[in-house]
Write an enzyme that holds these catalytic residues in place. Structure first.
Site, PDB file in Angstrom:
ATOM      1  CG  ASP A  73      -2.036  -0.944   1.187  1.00 11.70           C
ATOM      2  OD1 ASP A  73      -2.039  -1.810   0.294  1.00 11.70           O
ATOM      3  OD2 ASP A  73      -2.935  -0.842   2.046  1.00 11.70           O
ATOM      4  CG  ASP A  74       0.134   3.809   2.220  1.00  2.00           C
ATOM      5  OD1 ASP A  74      -1.022   3.572   1.836  1.00  2.00           O
ATOM      6  OD2 ASP A  74       0.446   3.918   3.420  1.00  2.00           O
ATOM      7  CG  HIS A 124      -4.409   2.733  -0.981  1.00  4.25           C
ATOM      8  ND1 HIS A 124      -5.320   1.925  -0.337  1.00  4.25           N
ATOM      9  CD2 HIS A 124      -3.518   3.122  -0.025  1.00  4.25           C
ATOM     10  CE1 HIS A 124      -4.979   1.813   0.941  1.00  4.25           C
ATOM     11  NE2 HIS A 124      -3.897   2.545   1.150  1.00  4.25           N
ATOM     12  CG  HIS A 128      -3.953   7.171   1.693  1.00  5.18           C
ATOM     13  ND1 HIS A 128      -3.556   7.416   2.979  1.00  5.18           N
ATOM     14  CD2 HIS A 128      -4.034   5.822   1.591  1.00  5.18           C
ATOM     15  CE1 HIS A 128      -3.385   6.273   3.626  1.00  5.18           C
ATOM     16  NE2 HIS A 128      -3.680   5.286   2.800  1.00  5.18           N
ATOM     17  CG  HIS A 219       2.194   0.122   4.460  1.00  5.94           C
ATOM     18  ND1 HIS A 219       1.926  -0.826   5.419  1.00  5.94           N
ATOM     19  CD2 HIS A 219       1.053   0.837   4.265  1.00  5.94           C
ATOM     20  CE1 HIS A 219       0.658  -0.691   5.807  1.00  5.94           C
ATOM     21  NE2 HIS A 219       0.108   0.309   5.131  1.00  5.94           N
TER      22      HIS A 219
END
Length: 255
Positions: A73-74, A124, A128, A219
């Site tokens: 993620d991210d 995502h 965010h 991540h």
């Protein structure tokens, strides 16, 4: 009828019961109603933070084919995402990257590298933000689809995989996912790589929990994740588990 809709019906009936009780005993009925309202609020908050419960949104949190899948993620991060891609390439491993839209705009070449090296890509959200779960329906839809559409433009393929920021789900997210026919992907093993800088602790936590069918949350913006990744791959190999994204690739082919 979804779990959310069924729960609303149950609490609506409880609310009517409390109202009826007020006619015979106002104080008792009122306190009963307050208790029902508080219980409902607590339940909604808990379910919004636990997407694996499939309360608002049907989520893929476990692979039915018994394989293991790493998810990141991210990203993309200008330094750490390429490092992770190098490690995955060396280990001949494929993963799923959930990309933040505004970061993809900054580093489109990394997004394309992820795609070109055979990994899967999901959205995502675009922003965010910490307030994602507090947004109204229009704002949530705009945030989610701005990210999805941007990734589709960069990759030349329609991006249908999605993971909400912080794993937050609610009726607004559910409406967008349903209307846009997105596949929401959760996880079954959380590495907590955001909670420690020690690679050994990340490896130990994932190693103790990973099993056939696991989806692992990592991540790619963190240096400790880069350090831990070789150990995680070694652990998966040592436990004789297969690392693959085939199940989701088949979903992609059905879109």
């Amino acid at each position: 009828m979804s779990k959310y809709q069924k729960t609303n019906w149950i609490f609506a009936i409880l609310g009517l019961f409390c109202t009826w009780q007020m006619y015979s005993n106002l104080t008792y009925g009122l306190w009963l109603l307050i208790g029902v309202i508080i219980t409902y609020g607590v339940l909604m908050f808990w379910f919004s933070m636990n997407m694996q419960a499939n309360f608002f949104v049907t989520t893929i949190s476990h692979l039915p084919d018994g394989k293991v899948m790493l998810t990141f993620d991210d990203g993309p991060h200008p330094v750490h995402t390429p490092e992770i891609l190098d490690i995955l390439k060396e280990g001949n491993a494929k993963a799923l990257f959930f990309i933040i839209g505004k970061e993809a705009e900054k580093y489109p070449e990394i997004v394309r590298r992820i795609q070109n090296e055979g990994h899967l890509i999901g959205g995502h959200s675009y922003e965010h933000t910490l307030t994602f779960g507090l947004k109204g329906s229009c704002s949530v839809h705009e945030d989610i689809m701005k990210g999805q559409n941007l990734l589709s433009e960069l990759t030349g393929q329609e991006v249908k995989f999605f993971r909400p920021p912080f794993g937050v789900t609610n009726p607004q997210v559910a409406n967008c996912v349903k209307n846009e026919e997105l596949h929401t992907i959760g996880w079954s093993v959380r590495s907590f790589d955001t909670a420690t800088v020690e690679a050994a602790r990340i490896i130990k936590r994932v190693g103790e929990r990973v099993e056939a069918g696991s989806i692992v949350l990592l991540h790619d913006r963190l240096p400790q994740t880069v350090k831990a990744l070789p150990g995680i791959l070694n652990t998966i190999t040592r436990k004789k588990l297969a690392l693959d994204v085939q199940y989701l690739e088949e979903l992609t082919n059905q879109i």
